[in-house]
Structure formats: C-alpha cells, structure tokens
Design an enzyme around this catalytic site. Structure first.
Site, PDB file in Angstrom:
ATOM      1  N   SER A  29     -10.010   5.104   3.823  1.00  0.00           N
ATOM      2  CA  SER A  29     -10.577   3.862   4.373  1.00  0.00           C
ATOM      3  C   SER A  29     -11.753   4.138   5.293  1.00  0.00           C
ATOM      4  O   SER A  29     -11.642   4.942   6.223  1.00  0.00           O
ATOM      5  CB  SER A  29      -9.528   3.116   5.203  1.00  0.00           C
ATOM      6  OG  SER A  29      -8.424   2.797   4.424  1.00  0.00           O
ATOM      7  N   HIS A  60     -12.116  -0.283  -0.168  1.00  0.00           N
ATOM      8  CA  HIS A  60     -11.937   0.719  -1.217  1.00  0.00           C
ATOM      9  C   HIS A  60     -12.642   0.213  -2.468  1.00  0.00           C
ATOM     10  O   HIS A  60     -12.220  -0.762  -3.077  1.00  0.00           O
ATOM     11  CB  HIS A  60     -10.451   0.941  -1.518  1.00  0.00           C
ATOM     12  CG  HIS A  60      -9.719   1.570  -0.380  1.00  0.00           C
ATOM     13  ND1 HIS A  60      -9.484   2.917  -0.305  1.00  0.00           N
ATOM     14  CD2 HIS A  60      -9.209   1.035   0.735  1.00  0.00           C
ATOM     15  CE1 HIS A  60      -8.842   3.177   0.814  1.00  0.00           C
ATOM     16  NE2 HIS A  60      -8.655   2.055   1.472  1.00  0.00           N
ATOM     17  N   HIS A  82      -2.651   2.667  -3.249  1.00  0.00           N
ATOM     18  CA  HIS A  82      -1.648   2.851  -2.203  1.00  0.00           C
ATOM     19  C   HIS A  82      -0.309   2.297  -2.654  1.00  0.00           C
ATOM     20  O   HIS A  82      -0.249   1.271  -3.347  1.00  0.00           O
ATOM     21  CB  HIS A  82      -2.067   2.115  -0.927  1.00  0.00           C
ATOM     22  CG  HIS A  82      -3.338   2.608  -0.328  1.00  0.00           C
ATOM     23  ND1 HIS A  82      -4.568   2.108  -0.686  1.00  0.00           N
ATOM     24  CD2 HIS A  82      -3.566   3.558   0.613  1.00  0.00           C
ATOM     25  CE1 HIS A  82      -5.515   2.731   0.008  1.00  0.00           C
ATOM     26  NE2 HIS A  82      -4.934   3.615   0.807  1.00  0.00           N
ATOM     27  N   TYR A  84       1.700   0.746  -0.762  1.00  0.00           N
ATOM     28  CA  TYR A  84       1.926  -0.583  -0.160  1.00  0.00           C
ATOM     29  C   TYR A  84       1.301  -1.713  -0.974  1.00  0.00           C
ATOM     30  O   TYR A  84       1.627  -2.877  -0.786  1.00  0.00           O
ATOM     31  CB  TYR A  84       1.421  -0.643   1.294  1.00  0.00           C
ATOM     32  CG  TYR A  84      -0.064  -0.436   1.488  1.00  0.00           C
ATOM     33  CD1 TYR A  84      -0.989  -1.417   1.145  1.00  0.00           C
ATOM     34  CD2 TYR A  84      -0.546   0.746   2.041  1.00  0.00           C
ATOM     35  CE1 TYR A  84      -2.345  -1.226   1.327  1.00  0.00           C
ATOM     36  CE2 TYR A  84      -1.897   0.949   2.234  1.00  0.00           C
ATOM     37  CZ  TYR A  84      -2.787  -0.034   1.866  1.00  0.00           C
ATOM     38  OH  TYR A  84      -4.126   0.168   2.047  1.00  0.00           O
ATOM     39  N   GLU A  85       0.386  -1.367  -1.871  1.00  0.00           N
ATOM     40  CA  GLU A  85      -0.219  -2.401  -2.708  1.00  0.00           C
ATOM     41  C   GLU A  85       0.747  -2.878  -3.793  1.00  0.00           C
ATOM     42  O   GLU A  85       0.463  -3.869  -4.465  1.00  0.00           O
ATOM     43  CB  GLU A  85      -1.495  -1.870  -3.361  1.00  0.00           C
ATOM     44  CG  GLU A  85      -2.624  -1.635  -2.366  1.00  0.00           C
ATOM     45  CD  GLU A  85      -3.851  -1.027  -3.026  1.00  0.00           C
ATOM     46  OE1 GLU A  85      -4.694  -1.776  -3.509  1.00  0.00           O
ATOM     47  OE2 GLU A  85      -3.955   0.217  -3.067  1.00  0.00           O
ATOM     48  N   ALA A 112      -7.650   7.625   6.706  1.00  0.00           N
ATOM     49  CA  ALA A 112      -7.735   7.114   8.067  1.00  0.00           C
ATOM     50  C   ALA A 112      -6.317   7.184   8.626  1.00  0.00           C
ATOM     51  O   ALA A 112      -5.353   6.918   7.904  1.00  0.00           O
ATOM     52  CB  ALA A 112      -8.227   5.670   8.060  1.00  0.00           C
ATOM     53  N   MET A 223      -0.805   5.888   5.680  1.00  0.00           N
ATOM     54  CA  MET A 223      -0.101   5.264   4.551  1.00  0.00           C
ATOM     55  C   MET A 223      -0.519   5.832   3.200  1.00  0.00           C
ATOM     56  O   MET A 223      -0.407   5.140   2.185  1.00  0.00           O
ATOM     57  CB  MET A 223      -0.358   3.752   4.555  1.00  0.00           C
ATOM     58  CG  MET A 223      -0.054   3.063   5.880  1.00  0.00           C
ATOM     59  SD  MET A 223      -0.514   1.321   5.823  1.00  0.00           S
ATOM     60  CE  MET A 223      -0.446   0.892   7.563  1.00  0.00           C
ATOM     61  N   SER A 224      -0.972   7.061   3.184  1.00  0.00           N
ATOM     62  CA  SER A 224      -1.458   7.599   1.896  1.00  0.00           C
ATOM     63  C   SER A 224      -1.273   9.109   1.859  1.00  0.00           C
ATOM     64  O   SER A 224      -0.438   9.666   2.572  1.00  0.00           O
ATOM     65  CB  SER A 224      -2.939   7.253   1.729  1.00  0.00           C
ATOM     66  OG  SER A 224      -3.734   7.950   2.667  1.00  0.00           O
ATOM     67  N   ASN A 247      -7.678   5.328  15.351  1.00  0.00           N
ATOM     68  CA  ASN A 247      -7.081   4.546  16.463  1.00  0.00           C
ATOM     69  C   ASN A 247      -5.927   5.334  17.063  1.00  0.00           C
ATOM     70  O   ASN A 247      -5.399   6.250  16.429  1.00  0.00           O
ATOM     71  CB  ASN A 247      -6.553   3.202  15.931  1.00  0.00           C
ATOM     72  CG  ASN A 247      -5.556   3.383  14.793  1.00  0.00           C
ATOM     73  OD1 ASN A 247      -5.950   3.613  13.641  1.00  0.00           O
ATOM     74  ND2 ASN A 247      -4.288   3.307  15.110  1.00  0.00           N
ATOM     75  N   HIS A 259      -7.285  -3.658  10.932  1.00  0.00           N
ATOM     76  CA  HIS A 259      -7.950  -2.947   9.847  1.00  0.00           C
ATOM     77  C   HIS A 259      -9.459  -2.818  10.090  1.00  0.00           C
ATOM     78  O   HIS A 259     -10.068  -1.802   9.740  1.00  0.00           O
ATOM     79  CB  HIS A 259      -7.659  -3.676   8.528  1.00  0.00           C
ATOM     80  CG  HIS A 259      -8.178  -2.962   7.312  1.00  0.00           C
ATOM     81  ND1 HIS A 259      -7.758  -1.680   6.976  1.00  0.00           N
ATOM     82  CD2 HIS A 259      -9.062  -3.328   6.361  1.00  0.00           C
ATOM     83  CE1 HIS A 259      -8.383  -1.306   5.869  1.00  0.00           C
ATOM     84  NE2 HIS A 259      -9.174  -2.285   5.469  1.00  0.00           N
TER      85      HIS A 259
HETATM   86  N1  HPA Z   1      -0.824   3.674  11.299  1.00  0.00           N
HETATM   87  C1  HPA Z   1      -0.730   3.790   9.972  1.00  0.00           C
HETATM   88  N2  HPA Z   1      -1.780   3.913   9.178  1.00  0.00           N
HETATM   89  C2  HPA Z   1      -2.999   3.932   9.744  1.00  0.00           C
HETATM   90  C3  HPA Z   1      -3.177   3.826  11.134  1.00  0.00           C
HETATM   91  C4  HPA Z   1      -2.015   3.680  11.951  1.00  0.00           C
HETATM   92  O1  HPA Z   1      -2.092   3.574  13.192  1.00  0.00           O
HETATM   93  N3  HPA Z   1      -4.516   3.887  11.368  1.00  0.00           N
HETATM   94  C5  HPA Z   1      -5.116   4.014  10.155  1.00  0.00           C
HETATM   95  N4  HPA Z   1      -4.194   4.066   9.175  1.00  0.00           N
END
Ligand code: HPA
Length: 285
Positions: A29, A60, A82, A84-85, A112, A223-224, A247, A259
């Site tokens: 991302s 993406h 992903h 989660y998709e 990310a 998440m990947s 973050n 996001h």
């Molecule tokens: N948690 C999960 N996935 C993420 C985060 C997070 O804080 N930041 C970017 N992808």
C-alpha cells in the site's frame, strides 16, 4: 488452484515479455510508485492473466509490470490480493505460484505496517527477519502438490539471510550518503530489522491486541506478505521482506489509524524506498 493453472498463467505472461526474469517485487500500500520507474515496460492488468483474481482495495492498481531497472529485467506486482478482501488463500498465493512457474527465483515482498515499538517511528523501514502468522490460517492448508514443494516445508529461514545482509549493507550506504556531514540522523532511524506479524484484517488491531502481539514478539503488524512468503518458500524461492512503517499501531499514541495516513506515509518514503529497492535488485541478480 492447480499446478496446471499456474503453468498456464506463467506461459501467458512469458508470451508478453521475451526476456528472462529472476526477480519479482510485490509492492504494498502506498508503495506502487516503484513500478513507474521501469524501462521498456510491459503492463498486464491482472484481469487479463488467466486464473488471476482482481484486486479491490484502494491504492492497489492491480497490474503486473515487466521491465528493466538498471538493465536488469524484473517483474513488479503492483497491488496484491489480500485475504481480508475475501479471496481464499489459493487466490492470494496464486501470483507467487505463477512466478515460480515462470522460473523466477528471487522475491522481494513489501508492505505497509504499523509499528508496535516506540523506537520504530512512522516513515522508517523495517527489514523483516522473521514472521508470526496470526492470520488464523496457513496458506498451504489443503492437498499438497509435490510439483510445487514438500508437504511439510521447513520455515527456519523464510527470509534469506544473504538477502538481509545485502539490504542492510545498501541501506547503510544510502544512509551514509544522505546523512553525512554530521547530520544528526542514525542509520537506525531509517532501516530497522524485526518480526512482522500478519493478521487477517480488515480492522486495524485494538490496543489490547497490539500489546498481545508485542508480547508475542511482533515489531510490526500488517495484513499481507506472510501468505506469499510461505508460498514462495514452499517452491524454494529466496525471499526478502521490507515493511514501510506507516503508523504507530493502535493505542501506542492518541492518534487513530486510517487508511489515508497509511497511504500518505508510503508516498512520503517512496524515494528512499525506491532507492533501496534499486540497489538491492542490482545486488541479488
Ligand atoms: N495494522 C495492521 N495493518 C497495517 C497497519 C496497522 O497498524 N498499518 C498499515 N497496515
């Protein structure tokens, strides 16, 4: 998702790009810009590739870009599938299956991620030394096809040690060039090394969960990446993983996570990130 499907997808891609490719980069991302720097490139939208799923998440682009960086032909996956998709793990790992059938040997996975460590601030990078699979599912669950790899693959060194040394060395030389002349910036401000913990998402974590994953040994949460890393190792490919820390994970500061912030931080570090990728590619080929 059969072996034959992966062979078919691989043949299709090879029919669009004649040169042989040893390395694939998967862009996370906010990090998609790297694909714009390729020369003599060929772009193939995922929907054109037999048996590929489609990417749905914002940020993406959903295409495979084949081209050259510093004279070296590479493949770049701009956007990934992903869990989660709603895709199943076979769909999530199918591109990696295809790359294996194309004869690609080296994989650089990027993502990310949120930092669970106060030392590792947003805008820095984390070289993945190992992972925790907290997605609740193993991507290799199901019937094993020995043509891909063994039923019980070893996961002692998912992230290739030599690749890790190369990334660290290249980061050090970038840091020296950029932060020289007494500028008060240590290498550790830019490249960290740590454990990536993969969660299924799509929610970000609760603060309590972040404390749990931290206790388990996680330095970053995302998440990947883990499904692809496991599928690549299953096929004997060599893997490097780099997280862009976008973050602080939930509860570490007063800030909420969104996001847009994740995407913005990715874009902010794009230049140094691209430089690190370019140098790493020239060394691993
Ligand atoms: N948690 C999960 N996935 C993420 C985060 C997070 O804080 N930041 C970017 N992808």
């Amino acid at each position: 998702m059969s072996y034959e499907n992966a062979v078919e997808a691989a043949e299709f891609i090879k029919s669009k790009y004649a040169k042989s490719i040893d390395t694939v980069i998967v862009l996370g991302s906010g990090l998609g810009a790297f694909a714009d720097d390729l020369e003599n490139e060929v772009r193939i939208p995922y929907e054109a590739i037999p048996h590929f799923a489609r990417s749905t998440v914002e940020g993406h682009a959903g295409q495979l870009v084949l081209g050259e960086v510093g004279g070296i032909s590479i493949a770049v996956q701009q956007g990934r599938f992903h869990y989660y998709e709603g895709y199943d793990m076979e769909q999530v790992t199918f591109p990696m299956r295809t790359f294996g059938r194309m004869g690609i040997k080296n994989v650089i996975l990027t993502n990310a991620a949120g930092s669970t460590s106060t030392e590792m601030t947003p805008g820095s990078l984390m070289l993945i030394s190992d992972h925790l699979n907290c997605m609740g599912v193993n991507p290799l669950r199901g019937k094993n096809d020995e043509r891909f790899g063994a039923r019980f693959p070893d996961m002692t060194h998912v992230y290739d040690r030599e690749f890790q040394e190369i990334v660290v060395a290249e980061a050090e030389s970038i840091a020296q060039e950029r932060f020289k002349n007494g500028v008060d910036k240590k290498l550790t401000d830019f490249l960290h090394r740590g454990i990536y913990c993969a969660l299924s998402g799509p929610t970000y974590e609760t603060p309590a969960e972040v404390r749990l994953y931290r206790l388990l040994g996680a330095d970053a949460v995302g998440m990947s990446t883990v499904p692809e890393a496991v599928a690549a190792r299953h096929q004997g490919m060599r893997v490097a993983g780099i997280s862009c820390i976008t973050n602080f994970a939930a509860g570490m500061t007063e800030e909420l996570i969104n996001h847009a912030e994740v995407m913005e931080t990715g874009e902010r570090v794009a230049e140094i990130f691209k430089e690190l990728l370019r140098r790493t590619i020239s060394r691993i080929n």
